[in-house]
Scaffold this active site. Structure first.
Site, short mmCIF file in Angstrom:
data_model
loop_
_atom_site.label_atom_id
_atom_site.label_comp_id
_atom_site.label_asym_id
_atom_site.label_seq_id
_atom_site.Cartn_x
_atom_site.Cartn_y
_atom_site.Cartn_z
N THR A 46 0.82 -1.21 0.00
CA THR A 46 0.00 0.00 0.00
C THR A 46 0.86 1.26 0.00
O THR A 46 0.46 2.28 -0.57
CB THR A 46 -0.98 -0.01 1.19
OG1 THR A 46 -0.29 -0.40 2.37
CG2 THR A 46 -2.11 -0.99 0.93
N TYR A 109 -12.87 -2.58 2.94
CA TYR A 109 -14.20 -2.14 2.48
C TYR A 109 -15.27 -3.23 2.60
O TYR A 109 -16.36 -2.95 3.10
CB TYR A 109 -14.17 -1.61 1.03
CG TYR A 109 -15.48 -0.95 0.66
CD1 TYR A 109 -15.76 0.34 1.07
CD2 TYR A 109 -16.48 -1.65 -0.04
CE1 TYR A 109 -16.98 0.94 0.77
CE2 TYR A 109 -17.70 -1.07 -0.33
CZ TYR A 109 -17.94 0.22 0.07
OH TYR A 109 -19.15 0.80 -0.19
N TYR A 135 -1.07 -8.74 6.93
CA TYR A 135 -0.93 -7.31 7.18
C TYR A 135 -2.25 -6.78 7.73
O TYR A 135 -3.25 -6.71 7.02
CB TYR A 135 -0.54 -6.59 5.89
CG TYR A 135 -0.39 -5.08 5.99
CD1 TYR A 135 -0.21 -4.43 7.21
CD2 TYR A 135 -0.41 -4.30 4.85
CE1 TYR A 135 -0.07 -3.06 7.28
CE2 TYR A 135 -0.27 -2.93 4.90
CZ TYR A 135 -0.10 -2.31 6.12
OH TYR A 135 0.04 -0.94 6.17
N ARG A 140 -6.73 1.81 8.06
CA ARG A 140 -6.90 1.98 6.62
C ARG A 140 -7.95 1.03 6.04
O ARG A 140 -8.62 1.38 5.07
CB ARG A 140 -5.57 1.76 5.89
CG ARG A 140 -4.62 2.94 6.04
CD ARG A 140 -3.36 2.73 5.22
NE ARG A 140 -2.54 3.93 5.24
CZ ARG A 140 -2.44 4.81 4.26
NH1 ARG A 140 -3.12 4.63 3.14
NH2 ARG A 140 -1.67 5.88 4.37
N LYS A 163 2.43 -8.34 9.79
CA LYS A 163 2.70 -6.91 9.99
C LYS A 163 1.49 -6.36 10.73
O LYS A 163 0.40 -6.28 10.18
CB LYS A 163 2.89 -6.22 8.64
CG LYS A 163 3.09 -4.70 8.72
CD LYS A 163 3.19 -4.10 7.32
CE LYS A 163 3.35 -2.58 7.38
NZ LYS A 163 3.37 -1.98 6.03
N ILE A 204 8.29 -3.44 9.49
CA ILE A 204 8.08 -3.20 8.06
C ILE A 204 7.79 -1.72 7.96
O ILE A 204 6.74 -1.25 8.39
CB ILE A 204 6.96 -4.08 7.49
CG1 ILE A 204 7.33 -5.55 7.67
CG2 ILE A 204 6.75 -3.75 6.01
CD1 ILE A 204 6.30 -6.53 7.15
#
Length: 291
Positions: A46, A109, A135, A140, A163, A204
């Site tokens: 991302t 989403y 992740y 986000r 992560k 990361i």
């Protein structure tokens, strides 16, 4: 597969027309390996603006990064999305490009429940022989991959780490109960030292684009037992850790770090819409971080 303790989620350089700048990409990969001392690079994550890259661009990036790195560091492909079937297809293409592993962001989403997320990640992992890093970034994606679901996924042979960006409580819970071979990374630069103190493996990073060598020194100081030096280096790095995301108000990643790279002489271009360039005031603040 050990991806090392310092991994950068690499930006994608663009030219003046918003297309991938391959010459700049090569220079950036060289710098991240040779100057910033990264153990691995995430390509088309991302931070690499994966939502605005086509699958063709992503596979071209995977192939280019593997070739340019030439075994000097590991290449991890960002192949996760909110479409399980598409993520499986892109993962297969990444594997054919010779990458060393994949990073799978939680499906944004759609807002699946925990069982849906478990099945999503399990299906992708089962489609590849590559090692998989999860992740989790609720700020986000709008969803949280719980510690319990992460630990269930850790039982799958090729899911080798995560992560984690859901905060220190959840990170500590995962570290406390995960198999010893399961590596827990923070995705928040400012918690690198505390993550190591909890028993996590590494970071990361975004800041490692510009202060990676010092971050590597911080990690090595802590793991060798020199906690005093690690704390000193953490304090020196901390303004950059926070400033790249809060300059002087929150700026969408990777806007700030792309500008910071330009201050080091690495021109990686702008960002693709819907992101926009830093304002003059934001640029002034970012410059102040490195004076």
């Amino acid at each position: 597969m050990d991806f090392g303790r310092l991994i950068t989620a690499m930006v994608t350089p663009f030219d003046a027309n918003g297309q991938i700048d391959w010459e700049a990409t090569g220079r950036l990969i060289d710098d991240l390996i040779e100057v910033q001392k990264n153990d691995s690079l995430v390509v088309s994550g991302t931070t690499g603006e994966s939502p605005t890259l086509s699958d063709e661009e992503k596979t071209a990036l995977f192939r280019f990064a593997v070739d340019r790195a030439g075994g000097r560091c590991k290449i991890i492909a960002g192949t996760g999305s909110n479409n399980t079937a598409d993520s499986i297809q892109l993962t297969k293409e990444a594997e054919a490009c010779g990458v060393d592993g994949i990073l799978l962001v939680a499906p944004y989403y759609n807002k699946p429940n925990q069982e849906g997320m478990y099945r999503h990640f399990k299906a992708i992992a089962e489609s590849t022989k590559l090692p998989v890093l999860l992740y989790n970034v609720p700020g986000r994606t709008g969803i949280n991959l719980s510690a319990e679901t992460t630990l269930r996924l850790a039982e799958i042979d090729n899911i080798v780490g995560t992560k984690e960006c859901a905060g220190q409580d959840q990170l500590a819970k995962i570290i406390a109960s995960a198999p010893e071979s399961f590596k827990v990374y923070t995705g928040d630069d400012s918690t690198t030292l505390t993550t190591l103190a909890f028993g996590g493996y590494g970071v990361i990073s975004v800041a490692a684009h510009v202060i990676g060598a010092k971050m590597k020194q911080l990690i090595e100081a802590y793991t060798s037992g020199d906690v005093t030096l690690a704390a000193k280096l953490n304090l020196e790095c901390y303004p950059v850790f926070k400033g790249l995301f809060e300059c002087p108000h929150p700026v969408p990643n990777p806007v700030a770090v792309k500008y910071a790279l330009s201050l080091r002489g690495l021109q990686v271009g702008g960002v693709r819409l819907p992101l926009i360039e830093a304002t003059a005031g934001e640029e002034e603040f970012i410059r102040s971080l490195f004076q």
